[in-house]
Enzyme design. Structure first.
Site, PDB file in Angstrom:
ATOM      1  N   ASP A   1       0.972  -1.174   0.024  1.00 29.34           N
ATOM      2  CA  ASP A   1      -0.058   0.101   0.097  1.00 29.34           C
ATOM      3  C   ASP A   1       0.858   1.385  -0.131  1.00 29.34           C
ATOM      4  OD1 ASP A   1       0.632  -0.594   2.846  1.00 29.34           O
ATOM      5  OD2 ASP A   1      -0.592   1.024   3.112  1.00 29.34           O
TER       6      ASP A   1
ATOM      7  N   ASP B   1       5.558   0.204   3.342  1.00 24.85           N
ATOM      8  CA  ASP B   1       6.041  -0.834   3.911  1.00 24.85           C
ATOM      9  C   ASP B   1       5.591  -2.171   3.034  1.00 24.85           C
ATOM     10  OD1 ASP B   1       3.254  -0.977   3.730  1.00 24.85           O
ATOM     11  OD2 ASP B   1       2.678  -0.352   5.560  1.00 24.85           O
TER      12      ASP B   1
ATOM     13  N   TYR C   1      -5.268   0.561   9.264  1.00 27.32           N
ATOM     14  CA  TYR C   1      -6.277   0.905   7.972  1.00 27.32           C
ATOM     15  C   TYR C   1      -7.714   0.548   9.093  1.00 27.32           C
ATOM     16  CZ  TYR C   1      -3.089   2.070   4.608  1.00 27.32           C
ATOM     17  OH  TYR C   1      -2.108   2.643   3.773  1.00 27.32           O
TER      18      TYR C   1
ATOM     19  N   GLU D   1       5.872   9.898   3.141  1.00 20.36           N
ATOM     20  CA  GLU D   1       5.547   8.444   2.624  1.00 20.36           C
ATOM     21  C   GLU D   1       4.612   8.472   1.306  1.00 20.36           C
ATOM     22  OE1 GLU D   1       4.497   4.167   4.667  1.00 20.36           O
ATOM     23  OE2 GLU D   1       3.811   5.787   5.599  1.00 20.36           O
TER      24      GLU D   1
END
Length: 485
Positions: free
Chosen positions: A82, A85, A232, A466
């Site tokens: 995603d 990571d 999430y 990120e």
């Protein structure tokens, strides 16, 4: 997630021309939208999990996670990481698929030669979703232990952290991830209908089955606990995803088969007082729901309220702009709101143009071009027309973030360092003040996120540095449109 309750109040009846930063006023060169579009799609190759194809263009990335799903006796190889990571989170991945599909559906003509890469990016994702939904009344919603993964700064290509598989089923439902997965599969079926009708039929059939599961066995996948929370976690409830999935199934089936589901879901959202929270992203679908339904001739008023809240001169207190002109809505990954809101605004503006209407906000009226100007200003800010003169897309322009919060980008590639890097071996690279050795071309970082235009190019600031797949997905449509208009 920021909560946004939209409304508007204007006192003078007039036609408003919105003043946004221009290339001439700021001394900026005009953006190269076509170049940015190419890079925006290239980013997805850097996020691929699984066995990479011979056509892989970001060659510093290698095969990874080739045994995903093994411990559950299923094949879950593929899909996307995603962000920075190495976990595959099903909810944001499915939302990425829906938005990639929507970008292609609305702007296929403007995508030009990049249409093939857009199809490739979407199919890499939908192939994975078909694997994750292959068993009836079951969705494999995540691969990888987020706690152990986040404790290691490790390349995906040689990671050795645990890869547990998480699922929702009849006894542990997950209506939000089911609704979003159904939406992604249904939207993608529209994309592939002409180029691969058999594949499109498979996607649509699976979308219907997944939606039926999510609607029949209602409940939140938050029951998975620390596997999904706080990473999430669903903060907005699952009714918006069930409406979202039903709306996309109506569009994909060219019918009103799911209209009763939509009506029920909207009522439930009203009971939960979420109907006016017109957010839009992987968690909250409300603004997207109302626009999608509006384009299907339903629920027009909330779309107008959303659009009015977006206009800088509408006196709304719900959408704010930084001094440099960037939408500011969340202290998290703010660029998600920037690209998502701008995408919706652009679609609404195109509708107003097609029906020769203006947007009325209290006593003010805005022509469709004013809405388009706002969306363009956000894209231009992202590409470098901002107080830092910095592109927030890696590899675009001459100045862009060099120390993004991304494991594969930060660590030397296997071409340069073929030896295995253990969990702790990546820490010195994370702590280094050096630029990342591998350019994750096309990655859009979180950007300024505190109501100012300040930005810190540091791996220690993941909310700003990120990248995520769901920031780029609506940007595909925006860049395609502006490259031709």
């Amino acid at each position: 997630m920021a909560t946004m309750r939209v409304g508007f109040c204007c006192v003078f009846l007039m036609l408003v021309a919105v003043r946004m930063p221009s290339a001439t006023a700021g001394g900026w060169p005009p953006p190269n939208y076509a170049d940015a579009l190419t890079k925006c799609l290239l980013f997805y190759e850097g996020q691929r999990s699984g066995k990479l194809p011979p056509t892989q263009r970001l060659t510093w990335r290698k095969d990874s996670a080739l045994t995903d799903g093994h411990e559950a006796g299923v094949d879950l190889v593929g899909g996307y990481y995603d962000a920075g990571d190495n976990v595959k989170f099903g909810l944001p991945m499915a939302f990425t698929g829906t938005m990639l599909a929507w970008s292609i559906i609305e702007f296929s003509a403007e995508l030009g030669p990049e249409l093939v890469h857009a199809h490739e990016a979407l199919r890499w994702l939908t192939d994975y979703l078909l694997k994750a939904t292959a068993q009836p009344n079951r969705i494999f919603v995540q691969v990888g232990d987020p706690d152990s993964d986040h404790n290691c700064w490790e390349r995906p290509d040689d990671m050795d952290t645990p890869r547990p598989v998480y699922q929702v089923n009849q006894t542990h439902p997950g209506s939000e991830v089911a609704g979003e997965t159904a939406a992604a599969l249904a939207a993608a079926s529209i994309v592939f209908r002409s180029s691969d009708p058999a594949y499109a039929a498979t996607l649509l059939s699976r979308a219907q089955a997944v939606y039926d599961f999510g609607n029949t066995y209602q409940g939140s996948y938050n029951s998975l606990g620390n596997a999904v929370c706080p990473f999430y976690c669903d903060y907005n409830g699952y009714q918006d995803e069930l409406v979202w999935g039903a709306a996309w199934l109506n569009r994909a089936t060219i019918s009103t088969l799911y209209q009763s589901h939509i009506i029920h879901g909207i009522k439930q959202m009203e009971l939960e007082e979420n109907v006016s929270d017109l957010e839009f992203g992987w968690d909250a679908k409300n603004a997207g729901n109302y626009l999608l339904l509006f384009l299907q001739h339903k629920y027009g008023r909330p779309v107008e309220e959303f659009a009015c809240a977006m206009m800088p001169q509408s006196h709304s207190n719900y959408i704010k702009y930084t001094p440099g002109g960037l939408i500011y809505a969340t202290p998290g990954c703010n660029m998600q709101d920037v690209t998502g809101f701008s995408f919706l605004l652009l679609l609404y503006a195109r509708y107003l143009t097609n029906v020769s209407r203006t947007l009325t906000c209290g006593g003010s009226q805005y022509p469709p071009s004013a809405l388009i100007d706002v969306a363009r200003s956000q894209v231009n800010y992202l590409l470098g027309q901002n107080p830092f003169n910095m592109s927030y897309m890696v590899g675009y322009g001459t100045k862009f973030p060099q120390k993004i919060h991304h494991r594969g980008s930060t660590l030397p590639s296997m071409d340069q360092h073929p030896q295995h890097l253990l969990c702790g071996d990546g820490t010195p690279y994370f702590d280094s003040n050096e630029s990342n050795p591998n350019l994750l071309i096309g990655a859009v970082v979180g950007g300024p996120n505190d109501g100012t235009d300040n930005f810190v190019d540091s791996r220690y600031w993941p909310n700003q540095t990120e990248p995520t797949t769901y920031v780029n997905a609506p940007l595909v449509g925006l860049l395609a449109y502006f490259s031709k208009n």
